[in-house]
Motif scaffolding. Structure first.
Motif, PDB file in Angstrom:
ATOM      1  N   SER A 112      47.069 -46.964  23.708  1.00 43.04           N
ATOM      2  CA  SER A 112      46.197 -47.810  24.524  1.00 43.04           C
ATOM      3  C   SER A 112      46.952 -48.514  25.649  1.00 43.04           C
ATOM      4  O   SER A 112      47.886 -49.277  25.400  1.00 43.04           O
ATOM      5  N   PRO A 113      46.538 -48.292  26.902  1.00 42.75           N
ATOM      6  CA  PRO A 113      47.188 -48.992  28.017  1.00 42.75           C
ATOM      7  C   PRO A 113      46.913 -50.496  27.986  1.00 42.75           C
ATOM      8  O   PRO A 113      47.720 -51.286  28.486  1.00 42.75           O
ATOM      9  N   TYR A 114      45.806 -50.883  27.386  1.00 42.63           N
ATOM     10  CA  TYR A 114      45.480 -52.315  27.279  1.00 42.63           C
ATOM     11  C   TYR A 114      46.419 -53.004  26.287  1.00 42.63           C
ATOM     12  O   TYR A 114      46.846 -54.133  26.507  1.00 42.63           O
ATOM     13  N   VAL A 115      46.716 -52.304  25.201  1.00 41.94           N
ATOM     14  CA  VAL A 115      47.663 -52.847  24.222  1.00 41.94           C
ATOM     15  C   VAL A 115      49.056 -52.927  24.842  1.00 41.94           C
ATOM     16  O   VAL A 115      49.777 -53.916  24.650  1.00 41.94           O
ATOM     17  N   LEU A 116      49.409 -51.907  25.623  1.00 38.50           N
ATOM     18  CA  LEU A 116      50.733 -51.891  26.255  1.00 38.50           C
ATOM     19  C   LEU A 116      50.929 -53.119  27.155  1.00 38.50           C
ATOM     20  O   LEU A 116      52.019 -53.698  27.209  1.00 38.50           O
ATOM     21  N   ARG A 117      49.866 -53.530  27.847  1.00 37.08           N
ATOM     22  CA  ARG A 117      49.969 -54.747  28.669  1.00 37.08           C
ATOM     23  C   ARG A 117      50.467 -55.933  27.847  1.00 37.08           C
ATOM     24  O   ARG A 117      51.339 -56.687  28.276  1.00 37.08           O
ATOM     25  N   VAL A 118      49.872 -56.082  26.664  1.00 39.45           N
ATOM     26  CA  VAL A 118      50.223 -57.234  25.823  1.00 39.45           C
ATOM     27  C   VAL A 118      51.644 -57.083  25.292  1.00 39.45           C
ATOM     28  O   VAL A 118      52.423 -58.041  25.268  1.00 39.45           O
ATOM     29  N   LYS A 119      52.011 -55.847  24.889  1.00 38.64           N
ATOM     30  CA  LYS A 119      53.391 -55.609  24.436  1.00 38.64           C
ATOM     31  C   LYS A 119      54.371 -55.946  25.549  1.00 38.64           C
ATOM     32  O   LYS A 119      55.413 -56.564  25.305  1.00 38.64           O
TER      33      LYS A 119
ATOM     34  N   LEU B 253      50.674 -46.942  33.775  1.00 43.28           N
ATOM     35  CA  LEU B 253      51.493 -45.941  34.475  1.00 43.28           C
ATOM     36  C   LEU B 253      51.777 -44.691  33.644  1.00 43.28           C
ATOM     37  O   LEU B 253      51.818 -43.587  34.193  1.00 43.28           O
ATOM     38  N   ALA B 254      51.969 -44.854  32.333  1.00 41.97           N
ATOM     39  CA  ALA B 254      52.236 -43.668  31.517  1.00 41.97           C
ATOM     40  C   ALA B 254      51.012 -42.746  31.518  1.00 41.97           C
ATOM     41  O   ALA B 254      51.130 -41.521  31.635  1.00 41.97           O
ATOM     42  N   TRP B 255      49.824 -43.333  31.446  1.00 39.62           N
ATOM     43  CA  TRP B 255      48.597 -42.539  31.494  1.00 39.62           C
ATOM     44  C   TRP B 255      48.394 -41.897  32.870  1.00 39.62           C
ATOM     45  O   TRP B 255      47.883 -40.781  32.975  1.00 39.62           O
ATOM     46  N   VAL B 256      48.787 -42.615  33.920  1.00 41.41           N
ATOM     47  CA  VAL B 256      48.694 -42.030  35.264  1.00 41.41           C
ATOM     48  C   VAL B 256      49.552 -40.766  35.325  1.00 41.41           C
ATOM     49  O   VAL B 256      49.114 -39.710  35.786  1.00 41.41           O
ATOM     50  N   ARG B 257      50.774 -40.864  34.805  1.00 40.83           N
ATOM     51  CA  ARG B 257      51.671 -39.707  34.847  1.00 40.83           C
ATOM     52  C   ARG B 257      51.140 -38.562  33.984  1.00 40.83           C
ATOM     53  O   ARG B 257      51.228 -37.399  34.365  1.00 40.83           O
ATOM     54  N   ALA B 258      50.578 -38.919  32.827  1.00 46.51           N
ATOM     55  CA  ALA B 258      50.037 -37.877  31.947  1.00 46.51           C
ATOM     56  C   ALA B 258      48.856 -37.161  32.605  1.00 46.51           C
ATOM     57  O   ALA B 258      48.793 -35.928  32.630  1.00 46.51           O
ATOM     58  N   THR B 259      47.932 -37.921  33.159  1.00 40.70           N
ATOM     59  CA  THR B 259      46.743 -37.277  33.732  1.00 40.70           C
ATOM     60  C   THR B 259      47.091 -36.601  35.064  1.00 40.70           C
ATOM     61  O   THR B 259      46.506 -35.574  35.403  1.00 40.70           O
ATOM     62  N   ASP B 260      48.040 -37.143  35.813  1.00 39.08           N
ATOM     63  CA  ASP B 260      48.537 -36.434  37.003  1.00 39.08           C
ATOM     64  C   ASP B 260      49.010 -35.028  36.617  1.00 39.08           C
ATOM     65  O   ASP B 260      48.650 -34.040  37.260  1.00 39.08           O
ATOM     66  N   ALA B 261      49.821 -34.980  35.563  1.00 37.04           N
ATOM     67  CA  ALA B 261      50.390 -33.688  35.136  1.00 37.04           C
ATOM     68  C   ALA B 261      49.280 -32.737  34.697  1.00 37.04           C
ATOM     69  O   ALA B 261      49.290 -31.546  35.028  1.00 37.04           O
ATOM     70  N   MET B 262      48.286 -33.287  33.982  1.00 30.29           N
ATOM     71  CA  MET B 262      47.212 -32.428  33.475  1.00 30.29           C
ATOM     72  C   MET B 262      46.317 -31.901  34.593  1.00 30.29           C
ATOM     73  O   MET B 262      45.792 -30.799  34.508  1.00 30.29           O
TER      74      MET B 262
ATOM     75  N   TRP C  53      56.704 -49.183  44.130  1.00 33.71           N
ATOM     76  CA  TRP C  53      56.537 -50.125  43.020  1.00 33.71           C
ATOM     77  C   TRP C  53      56.544 -49.396  41.674  1.00 33.71           C
ATOM     78  O   TRP C  53      57.195 -49.826  40.715  1.00 33.71           O
ATOM     79  N   ALA C  54      55.793 -48.275  41.588  1.00 36.99           N
ATOM     80  CA  ALA C  54      55.685 -47.534  40.322  1.00 36.99           C
ATOM     81  C   ALA C  54      57.064 -47.024  39.894  1.00 36.99           C
ATOM     82  O   ALA C  54      57.424 -47.101  38.707  1.00 36.99           O
ATOM     83  N   GLU C  55      57.860 -46.525  40.852  1.00 35.05           N
ATOM     84  CA  GLU C  55      59.216 -46.051  40.522  1.00 35.05           C
ATOM     85  C   GLU C  55      60.060 -47.205  39.967  1.00 35.05           C
ATOM     86  O   GLU C  55      60.831 -47.042  39.023  1.00 35.05           O
ATOM     87  N   ARG C  56      59.890 -48.358  40.583  1.00 32.13           N
ATOM     88  CA  ARG C  56      60.642 -49.548  40.182  1.00 32.13           C
ATOM     89  C   ARG C  56      60.204 -50.012  38.785  1.00 32.13           C
ATOM     90  O   ARG C  56      61.011 -50.388  37.947  1.00 32.13           O
ATOM     91  N   PHE C  57      58.885 -49.980  38.557  1.00 38.99           N
ATOM     92  CA  PHE C  57      58.355 -50.507  37.294  1.00 38.99           C
ATOM     93  C   PHE C  57      58.855 -49.693  36.096  1.00 38.99           C
ATOM     94  O   PHE C  57      59.282 -50.262  35.087  1.00 38.99           O
ATOM     95  N   VAL C  58      58.784 -48.365  36.209  1.00 37.56           N
ATOM     96  CA  VAL C  58      59.154 -47.533  35.048  1.00 37.56           C
ATOM     97  C   VAL C  58      60.645 -47.628  34.735  1.00 37.56           C
ATOM     98  O   VAL C  58      61.079 -47.246  33.645  1.00 37.56           O
ATOM     99  N   GLU C  59      61.453 -48.156  35.668  1.00 35.94           N
ATOM    100  CA  GLU C  59      62.883 -48.325  35.421  1.00 35.94           C
ATOM    101  C   GLU C  59      63.228 -49.658  34.746  1.00 35.94           C
ATOM    102  O   GLU C  59      64.372 -49.899  34.386  1.00 35.94           O
TER     103      GLU C  59
END
Lengths: 232, 232
Positions: free
Chosen positions: A17-24, A171-180, A197-203
């Motif tokens: 869940s991306p919503y749960v990830l926000r809280v984590k 962002l993880a879901w964006v990358r997954a659905t981009d790939a699909m 920003w996205a490149e910076r965030f995932v690092e």
């Protein structure tokens, strides 16, 4: 030293869940200790049903026995309830706070809805229309990045803030659905600020530690798609 | 003494909008002076378009030249930017704040959407389904009233607070559409706490001074319905 040490803090979540990830992400950025409880959404526990009777969804944060629901509300709660745990995620200036809330709401009401339509639309036409709306929403979000960051690396300025956590959770879901789907959102040509920003965030350390693996999300999305097709 | 005296405060609004009414109520409760600008939504002014380029909607509050959009965000901004103007509308306790935000979000995402479907659904079936959803949402909102008020007269406790303003902004429209459809929402038998709350809310001085007349709303709704039918 971890904050929240004297508190009983439990997060009900689901790994994808991306919503749960926000809280984590917010809890990690603040250095707050908590117990994580993975919930089976196909067989909802009594604890989930009594903690979030209205929506019966994750995330739910249970703090000293009191539940708080909805990711945007939980993250604001962490600012309010743990003022000494790291920097607040919302800006201190009232107008900047309003801007952060505006773009976080825009993300959920516009970008997330369009993305869902692109992924789960009933027909190819609906999906294509969703994809078009995603691009329009991202162009607006680029303006949001400019307004919130004021030329600094994150929506929150020099540090990760409220909007970073809200958008970064996806962002993880964006990358997954981009790939699909063979597309590239957060395209440097269309939305250069957001793409950087996205490149910076995932690092970020917290992102590397907490974001689910893209391959696992793709596998999970295929299961969901097969299930949706079977029930259609 | 009126607060906000040293500030340039302008509210872009439209007389029949329940979202604008929320902001008017909050400003009045806080005793903040402002200039009201009625906007023609069929011929949007440059000021509206530049102040709210993303949604192009009212309300917009312009404070010393800086626009703030979206009624829930504006009302929270008033708490943040004018801390000395009356009591804050959001509770001070972090968990109570989260509850208030939860029920305000529930109102907009569930009750308002269902009401719109009941009024503007494309078929009679869609409208009937909307009406059913309204009743379900009101039953949940009754729980929200119990949780937020803790036995006191308002969602905010002894005084009007954030959720009161959010829900109260819609009461004139509830009465107008009740009259048009021959129904009674906020029914004392189904949702006694909410029904008593609504009676109490409309008797407030700020509500009497600011709520639009129900007859004028009915007239306006009939114009909108005729326009919708002509373009269908």
């Amino acid at each position: 030293m971890a904050a929240g040490g004297g508190d009983d803090l439990k997060l009900l979540g689901m790994w994808a869940s991306p919503y749960v990830l926000r809280v984590k992400l917010a809890l990690a950025l603040k250095g707050i200790d908590y117990e994580y409880v993975e919930v089976d959404l196909k067989n909802k526990s009594e604890l989930l049903l009594t903690s979030n009777p209205v929506h019966q969804k994750v995330p739910v944060l249970i703090h000293n026995g009191k539940p708080i629901c909805e990711s945007q509300i939980i993250v604001q709660y962490l600012d309010d309830a743990f003022p000494d745990a790291g920097a607040p995620l919302l800006p201190s200036d009232p107008h900047d706070r309003a801007l952060a809330r505006f773009w976080a709401a825009f993300n959920d009401e516009t970008l997330v809805k369009a993305s869902n339509q692109a992924s789960w639309g009933k027909t190819e036409e609906e999906k294509a229309e969703g994809e078009k709306k995603v691009l329009e929403a991202l162009e607006k979000m680029e303006i949001g990045m400019r307004e919130c960051s004021k030329g600094k690396p994150f929506f929150g300025g020099d540090d990760v803030g409220f909007v970073d956590v809200m958008l970064g959770g996806f962002l993880a879901w964006v990358r997954a659905t981009d790939a699909m789907r063979g597309v590239k959102r957060f395209d440097p040509d269309a939305t250069p600020l957001l793409a950087a920003w996205a490149e910076r965030f995932v690092e970020l350390d917290v992102a590397k530690a907490l974001m689910p693996e893209v391959d696992k999300l793709i596998e999970f999305a295929k299961v969901l798609q097969a299930r949706a097709a079977a029930s259609a």
